[in-house]
Enzyme design. Structure first.
Site, short mmCIF file in Angstrom:
data_model
loop_
_atom_site.label_atom_id
_atom_site.label_comp_id
_atom_site.label_asym_id
_atom_site.label_seq_id
_atom_site.Cartn_x
_atom_site.Cartn_y
_atom_site.Cartn_z
N GLY A 119 -1.91 -0.73 14.41
CA GLY A 119 -2.05 -2.10 13.95
C GLY A 119 -1.07 -2.43 12.84
CB THR A 120 0.25 -0.84 10.10
OG1 THR A 120 0.39 0.53 10.45
CG2 THR A 120 -1.17 -1.11 9.67
CB ALA B 282 -9.78 11.09 8.68
CG ASN B 283 -6.82 6.61 6.14
OD1 ASN B 283 -7.78 6.30 5.44
ND2 ASN B 283 -6.25 5.76 6.97
CG ASP C 277 -6.48 0.71 -0.54
OD1 ASP C 277 -5.63 1.62 -0.44
OD2 ASP C 277 -6.50 -0.29 0.20
CB SER D 241 -0.94 -0.07 1.21
OG SER D 241 -1.78 1.02 1.27
C1 16G Z 1 -4.36 -0.16 7.37
C2 16G Z 1 -5.83 -0.11 7.06
C3 16G Z 1 -6.36 1.30 7.16
C4 16G Z 1 -6.05 1.91 8.50
C5 16G Z 1 -4.58 1.76 8.81
C6 16G Z 1 -4.32 2.14 10.24
C7 16G Z 1 -7.09 -1.39 5.44
C8 16G Z 1 -7.25 -1.78 4.00
N1 16G Z 1 -6.08 -0.59 5.70
O1 16G Z 1 -3.63 0.53 6.41
O2 16G Z 1 -7.75 1.26 6.98
O3 16G Z 1 -6.40 3.25 8.54
O4 16G Z 1 -4.17 0.42 8.64
O5 16G Z 1 -2.98 1.94 10.55
O6 16G Z 1 -7.84 -1.81 6.29
P1 16G Z 1 -2.48 2.02 12.03
O7 16G Z 1 -3.15 0.93 12.81
O8 16G Z 1 -1.01 1.87 11.93
O9 16G Z 1 -2.86 3.37 12.56
MG MG Z 2 -3.71 1.33 0.27
#
Ligand code: 16G
Ligand code: MG
Length: 542
Positions: free
Chosen positions: A499-500, A371-372, A280, A64
């Site tokens: 979460g990432t 918002a993103n 997306d 992404s």
């Molecule tokens: C991922 C999610 C996105 C969310 C982001 C939050 C999908 C397809 N993508 O990119 O929706 O805003 O994680 O990231 O679900 P964070 O947990 O690091 O804040």
């Molecule tokens: Mg994306």
């Protein structure tokens, strides 16, 4: 299952010792060089999921908006939705199994999920433009074939296109044709149909500048633009011929830095938008005559779309319910505007498309946006049937509104947020309503806001409730946040483990940028002190 063959093949995609990964908010994601075994194993898992659901499953290779060196993988469920939560756990187990345990874990999953191993399996695969993606998608294919699954490799696709393909195949073509051509035709003809009502009133030809983040969106938009050129001409920037993927450009850069991407020429009051690396997400923006930058994010997109839908629903007067779904990151002004001015019910869910998507399915028409810039509109089967019936049978004014809604249904990629589909809906609405980008922006004024990151030893020490707006643990942190928020006007703040990424995110908003920045700093400090901060203490003024 030929477990010997799996073991043999798996040795060619061996898991590095000691590496553990989580199926995060939207799949696995890390440096590309650590992902070979994960890809192979997700090929295996896709076969099991396909057998269990007796449907085609998708596997998308992309990271992404993240740096070019990263990569990732996510599975797409039968209706084009994100993978079911129970299977996320299977994915994590499988990805982290040591080589010698792999056969046992596969058997475990098959038993737990009651997979009928005699079923056929079919998997479709797509990938973004990262240099590592081609080889990694080959590893997915190796996993699929060793378990006897059939596959179709679409090669380069946007993430939403792969979701579309999966849904088309499982709906036996009812949703559309499972080809890029089919996708282009379905969306473009709905767009042209909808927008032509505006153009018969003599509106001049519309143009839009699109920053494609040097990603897959550029390739696909370049192929597609001829299909809708009677209604809109798009000018592509950051098309990947020179710059690096997501570097100083793309929707994530624009939203988080609140400034224009590099590589785009902006004139005063010109409408521009940015996609992210897998197309997306979308945000709009412009420079005013004084050179000031204005961001139009997912919240304002949701507002534009829901006000348009509400008008059409009033016109057809059929009592269909409309709801808007946001996350805690939605600007307070947008929520207030939707609830108080537009009188639309608004709901808040946890971050991540799957949560919003789920909630939006509760309405006849559910609009969801982060918002993103991630978002779309879902129409229930019942709403779709009703609208199609009215478009045929009712009297003139009603029929016109119902016909427009019919086009809107086709125009939204209802599987997941889709930058291309959202862009076309937005352009059609602006044309139909005769709105300039400034008029759209002026619907409400965003409250100043700030996002910060805090490093802690273990981000799981923070747990939240109430759609991530309240901290439950560690003790004392929510009380500290409450006390800080009280010091400012129109203020709000929350913290949540990402979460990432391995960090805690802090969000604050208040009546002025200065107050917002102070609040964000103070909350960061509270997190650092109460949740085991590591490294440098948060600094005032960042
Ligand atoms: C991922 C999610 C996105 C969310 C982001 C939050 C999908 C397809 N993508 O990119 O929706 O805003 O994680 O990231 O679900 P964070 O947990 O690091 O804040
Ligand atoms: Mg994306």
């Amino acid at each position: 299952m030929d477990l010997d063959a799996v073991t043999k093949q798996s040795a060619l995609h061996a898991k590095p010792d000691g590496l553990t990964l989580q199926y995060g908010t939207a799949g696995f994601r890390t440096k590309a060089e650590h992902l070979d075994h994960v890809m192979f194993r997700m090929g295996l898992l896709a076969v099991l999921r396909s057998k269990q659901t007796k449907s085609t499953i998708g596997v998308m290779v992309t990271a992404s908006h993240n740096p070019e060196e990263d990569n990732g993988v996510k599975l797409v469920d039968p209706l084009g939705e994100m993978l079911a939560a129970s299977w996320e756990e299977h994915a994590t187990c499988l990805a982290n199994a040591e080589e010698q345990h792999l056969p046992r874990v596969l058997v475990d999953i098959s038993e737990k999920a009651a997979v009928d191993l005699h079923q056929d399996a079919f998997v479709v695969i797509g990938r973004d433009t990262r240099p590592s993606s081609e080889k990694l998608s080959q590893s997915v294919i190796d996993g699929v074939t060793v378990l006897g699954g059939q596959f179709h490799d679409y090669g380069l696709l946007t993430t939403p296109q792969l979701h579309y393909m999966v849904f088309c195949r499982n709906s036996k073509g009812q949703y559309g044709k499972a080809t890029t051509e089919g996708y282009y035709q379905k969306l473009s003809s709905a767009f042209v149909e909808l927008a032509k009502q505006a153009f018969c009133s003599g509106d001049d030809h519309r143009t839009l500048k699109v920053d494609c983040a040097n990603g897959i969106g550029a390739l696909k938009l370049a192929e597609m633009k001829h299909y809708f050129s009677q209604g809109l001409s798009v000018q592509l920037f950051n098309d990947g011929t020179k710059g690096k993927l997501n570097h100083l450009c793309g929707a994530d850069f624009v939203k988080s830095h609140q400034k224009p991407p590099q590589g785009i020429e902006m004139k005063a009051n010109e409408r521009c938008c940015s996609f992210d690396g897998d197309a997306d997400r979308i945000v709009y923006y412009y420079h005013d005559a004084d050179g000031q930058f204005h961001l139009i994010d997912g919240d304002k997109i949701a507002t534009l779309i829901s006000s348009f839908l509400k008008e059409l629903l009033l016109e057809i007067g059929d009592g269909l319910s409309l709801g808007v779904v946001q996350t805690a990151y939605a600007n307070g002004s947008s929520t207030r505007y939707l609830e108080e001015v537009m009188k639309v019910p608004v709901y808040c869910t946890k971050t991540g498309v799957k949560h919003l998507h789920h909630k939006a399915q509760e309405f006849d028409i559910g609009v969801y946006f982060e918002a993103n810039g991630h978002g779309t509109v879902l129409f229930s089967k019942a709403a779709e049937t009703k609208i199609k019936q009215l478009a045929k049978e009712s009297e003139d004014e009603k029929r016109k509104a119902a016909k427009m809604l019919e086009s809107v249904i086709d125009l939204f990629n209802q599987t997941i947020g889709d930058a291309i589909s959202d862009m076309l809906v937005i352009e059609a609405i602006l044309a139909l309503k005769g709105l300039t980008v400034q008029q759209w922006d002026a619907l409400y004024t965003d409250l100043p806001n700030r996002q910060l990151k805090v490093k802690v030893a273990d981000r799981q020490v923070i747990s939240t409730t109430d759609a991530e707006r309240q901290v439950v643990k560690p003790p004392g942190l929510q009380e500290a946040i409450n006390d800080l928020v009280k010091k400012y006007r129109l203020s709000r703040a929350f913290v949540r483990p990402s979460g990432t990424e391995d960090i805690v995110r802090v969000y604050a908003e208040a009546d002025s940028q200065e107050n917002t920045d102070s609040l964000a700093y103070e909350v960061s400090l509270a997190v650092f002190q109460l949740a085991g901060g590591i490294g440098e203490r948060p600094q005032r003024g960042f």
